[in-house]
Design a protein around this motif. Structure first.
Motif, PDB file in Angstrom:
ATOM      1  N   THR A 110      20.844  41.197   8.404  1.00  0.00           N
ATOM      2  CA  THR A 110      22.263  41.026   7.702  1.00  0.00           C
ATOM      3  C   THR A 110      23.240  40.868   8.856  1.00  0.00           C
ATOM      4  OG1 THR A 110      21.547  42.221   5.812  1.00  0.00           O
ATOM      5  CG2 THR A 110      23.962  42.130   6.231  1.00  0.00           C
ATOM      6  N   VAL A 111      22.970  41.738   9.853  1.00  0.00           N
ATOM      7  CA  VAL A 111      24.063  41.658  11.064  1.00  0.00           C
ATOM      8  C   VAL A 111      24.026  40.278  11.902  1.00  0.00           C
ATOM      9  CG1 VAL A 111      24.742  42.722  13.270  1.00  0.00           C
ATOM     10  CG2 VAL A 111      23.993  44.250  11.339  1.00  0.00           C
ATOM     11  N   LEU A 112      22.862  39.866  12.029  1.00  0.00           N
ATOM     12  CA  LEU A 112      22.486  38.584  12.782  1.00  0.00           C
ATOM     13  C   LEU A 112      22.771  37.502  11.951  1.00  0.00           C
ATOM     14  CD1 LEU A 112      20.917  37.284  15.006  1.00  0.00           C
ATOM     15  CD2 LEU A 112      18.727  37.014  13.368  1.00  0.00           C
ATOM     16  N   ALA A 113      22.850  37.500  10.732  1.00  0.00           N
ATOM     17  CA  ALA A 113      23.354  36.221   9.763  1.00  0.00           C
ATOM     18  C   ALA A 113      24.736  36.183   9.803  1.00  0.00           C
ATOM     19  CB  ALA A 113      22.862  36.578   8.269  1.00  0.00           C
ATOM     20  N   GLU A 114      25.379  37.321   9.932  1.00  0.00           N
ATOM     21  CA  GLU A 114      27.043  37.658  10.039  1.00  0.00           C
ATOM     22  C   GLU A 114      27.408  37.008  11.259  1.00  0.00           C
ATOM     23  OE1 GLU A 114      30.831  38.663   8.438  1.00  0.00           O
ATOM     24  OE2 GLU A 114      28.830  38.233   7.384  1.00  0.00           O
ATOM     25  N   TRP A 115      26.759  37.334  12.280  1.00  0.00           N
ATOM     26  CA  TRP A 115      27.155  37.199  13.767  1.00  0.00           C
ATOM     27  C   TRP A 115      26.692  35.928  14.467  1.00  0.00           C
ATOM     28  CZ3 TRP A 115      31.288  39.177  16.094  1.00  0.00           C
ATOM     29  CH2 TRP A 115      31.912  40.259  15.482  1.00  0.00           C
ATOM     30  N   ARG A 133      17.971  35.594  24.702  1.00  0.00           N
ATOM     31  CA  ARG A 133      17.331  36.908  24.613  1.00  0.00           C
ATOM     32  C   ARG A 133      17.561  37.542  23.026  1.00  0.00           C
ATOM     33  NH1 ARG A 133      19.854  42.486  28.010  1.00  0.00           N
ATOM     34  NH2 ARG A 133      18.644  43.831  26.933  1.00  0.00           N
ATOM     35  N   VAL A 134      18.555  37.017  22.410  1.00  0.00           N
ATOM     36  CA  VAL A 134      18.384  37.096  21.038  1.00  0.00           C
ATOM     37  C   VAL A 134      17.206  36.619  20.292  1.00  0.00           C
ATOM     38  CG1 VAL A 134      19.550  36.495  18.840  1.00  0.00           C
ATOM     39  CG2 VAL A 134      21.057  37.355  20.688  1.00  0.00           C
ATOM     40  N   GLY A 135      16.718  35.361  20.688  1.00  0.00           N
ATOM     41  CA  GLY A 135      15.554  34.717  20.192  1.00  0.00           C
ATOM     42  C   GLY A 135      14.481  35.671  20.353  1.00  0.00           C
ATOM     43  N   ARG A 150      13.348  48.246  19.446  1.00  0.00           N
ATOM     44  CA  ARG A 150      13.578  46.707  18.898  1.00  0.00           C
ATOM     45  C   ARG A 150      14.734  46.420  18.623  1.00  0.00           C
ATOM     46  NH1 ARG A 150       7.011  45.763  17.549  1.00  0.00           N
ATOM     47  NH2 ARG A 150       6.160  47.216  18.969  1.00  0.00           N
ATOM     48  N   VAL A 151      15.107  47.095  17.481  1.00  0.00           N
ATOM     49  CA  VAL A 151      16.475  46.933  16.921  1.00  0.00           C
ATOM     50  C   VAL A 151      17.467  47.160  17.788  1.00  0.00           C
ATOM     51  CG1 VAL A 151      18.030  47.592  15.115  1.00  0.00           C
ATOM     52  CG2 VAL A 151      15.665  47.500  14.759  1.00  0.00           C
ATOM     53  N   ARG A 152      17.487  48.249  18.676  1.00  0.00           N
ATOM     54  CA  ARG A 152      18.705  48.363  20.047  1.00  0.00           C
ATOM     55  C   ARG A 152      18.612  47.001  20.813  1.00  0.00           C
ATOM     56  NH1 ARG A 152      16.597  52.845  21.832  1.00  0.00           N
ATOM     57  NH2 ARG A 152      17.585  53.940  20.156  1.00  0.00           N
ATOM     58  N   GLU A 153      17.401  46.422  21.059  1.00  0.00           N
ATOM     59  CA  GLU A 153      17.437  45.335  22.018  1.00  0.00           C
ATOM     60  C   GLU A 153      18.092  44.475  21.297  1.00  0.00           C
ATOM     61  OE1 GLU A 153      16.628  42.285  24.570  1.00  0.00           O
ATOM     62  OE2 GLU A 153      16.637  44.472  24.606  1.00  0.00           O
ATOM     63  N   LEU A 154      17.953  44.051  20.028  1.00  0.00           N
ATOM     64  CA  LEU A 154      18.953  42.995  19.275  1.00  0.00           C
ATOM     65  C   LEU A 154      20.096  43.205  19.394  1.00  0.00           C
ATOM     66  CD1 LEU A 154      19.228  40.631  17.650  1.00  0.00           C
ATOM     67  CD2 LEU A 154      18.972  42.017  15.532  1.00  0.00           C
ATOM     68  N   ALA A 155      20.906  44.530  19.363  1.00  0.00           N
ATOM     69  CA  ALA A 155      22.088  44.784  19.661  1.00  0.00           C
ATOM     70  C   ALA A 155      22.512  44.722  21.090  1.00  0.00           C
ATOM     71  CB  ALA A 155      22.461  46.475  19.453  1.00  0.00           C
ATOM     72  N   HIS A 156      21.560  44.907  22.191  1.00  0.00           N
ATOM     73  CA  HIS A 156      22.237  44.538  23.532  1.00  0.00           C
ATOM     74  C   HIS A 156      22.119  43.078  23.597  1.00  0.00           C
ATOM     75  CE1 HIS A 156      21.473  48.265  26.119  1.00  0.00           C
ATOM     76  NE2 HIS A 156      21.063  48.803  24.687  1.00  0.00           N
TER      77      HIS A 156
END
Length: 282
Positions: A110-115, A133-135, A150-156
């Motif tokens: 959901t966060v990814l689709a929003e941003w 990096r997101v990919g 792994r979720v924290r890596e998406l945040a970074h």
């Protein structure tokens, strides 16, 4: 030679090595020397995915001299003030903390689709290493377990993309191009080839409109809905084209995509239909 079965088996790390490596990496910032991107997250993900988990920590040991500490946070990024922080590398820690909060409060898709639609106009920032990096991060989350590192890596990764957000200059709207190749051919070559990529991007003068794309200010980020996860931003034709790769006409079921499709009301439009030949909305 490694068989296809061995390769597929190694896509999911069951050793914990990737999570350990990511936790080490998250102590560091996304760049060094003011502009060189930290390649460690992408490298360890690729090593583990290719069955070389045993070499990941040794690779990090050799790479650590190229890492710098994460900068200190200065002021919180919020759902109201985020446009002011776009493209400000000094706010990279603020952006990272923001996305850590968002992914803690909402499912990461959901966060990814929003941003990603909001960040897409600034994709050139950091020589595109933010989106790269997101990919890698999304690939890991889709292929394996959704662990905290792994979720924290998406945040970074999202935080780096936002902090390095680099839109194109205001461009003359050229005649529409039928496809990406034709659009590239119509972009005038810049006369002055000196300087780095960002300096040369600022010298672009014109770009063709894509068919069906509404005119807009290319420097302006997507409007904020007022709530963190309200109506999604309008998806332009290039965004829809990218997501159309999620849909298959050769298989009875559409292939799994990298993120929820913003043009679909379902969590993932790519899995919303089982009918063969179904394509994404145009």
């Amino acid at each position: 030679m490694r068989s296809m079965t061995d390769t597929a088996r190694n896509r999911t790390d069951t050793t914990g090595t990737l999570d350990e490596a990511l936790e080490r990496i998250h102590l560091s910032g996304p760049e060094r020397d003011g502009w060189l991107s930290n390649h460690a997250p992408m490298a360890v993900e690729a090593l583990v995915r290719r069955g070389q988990a045993r070499t990941a920590h040794r690779w990090l040991d050799n790479y650590r001299d190229r890492l710098e500490d994460m900068p200190a946070s200065t002021a919180p990024v919020t759902g109201q003030n985020w446009p002011e922080a776009l493209g400000d590398l000094s706010r990279v820690a603020d952006w990272t903390l923001f996305f850590e909060r968002e992914t803690a409060d909402h499912p990461w898709p959901t966060v990814l689709a929003e941003w990603w639609p909001r960040l897409l106009p600034g994709i050139a920032g950091g020589a595109t290493h933010g989106v790269i990096r997101v990919g890698h991060s999304v690939h890991t989350l889709l292929e394996g377990e959704e662990t905290a590192p792994r979720v924290r890596e998406l945040a970074h990764a999202l935080g780096y993309w936002a902090a390095r957000y680099q839109p194109l200059p205001t461009l003359e709207r050229l005649a529409p191009a039928p496809d990406a190749a034709a659009a590239l051919d119509r972009v005038p070559r810049i006369a002055d080839q000196d300087g780095g990529m960002l300096e040369r991007l600022d010298r672009l003068t014109g770009f063709p409109d894509w068919p069906g794309q509404a005119p807009r200010d290319r420097r302006r980020p997507a409007p904020h809905s007022g709530s963190s996860y309200g109506p999604r931003p309008t998806v332009t034709r290039p965004m829809a084209t990218a997501h159309r790769s999620c849909w298959s006409t050769r298989r009875p079921r559409p292939t799994r995509c990298c993120a929820p499709c913003p043009h679909s009301p379902t969590p993932c439009g790519c899995r919303a239909s089982t009918r063969p030949g179904r394509r994404a909305p145009r």
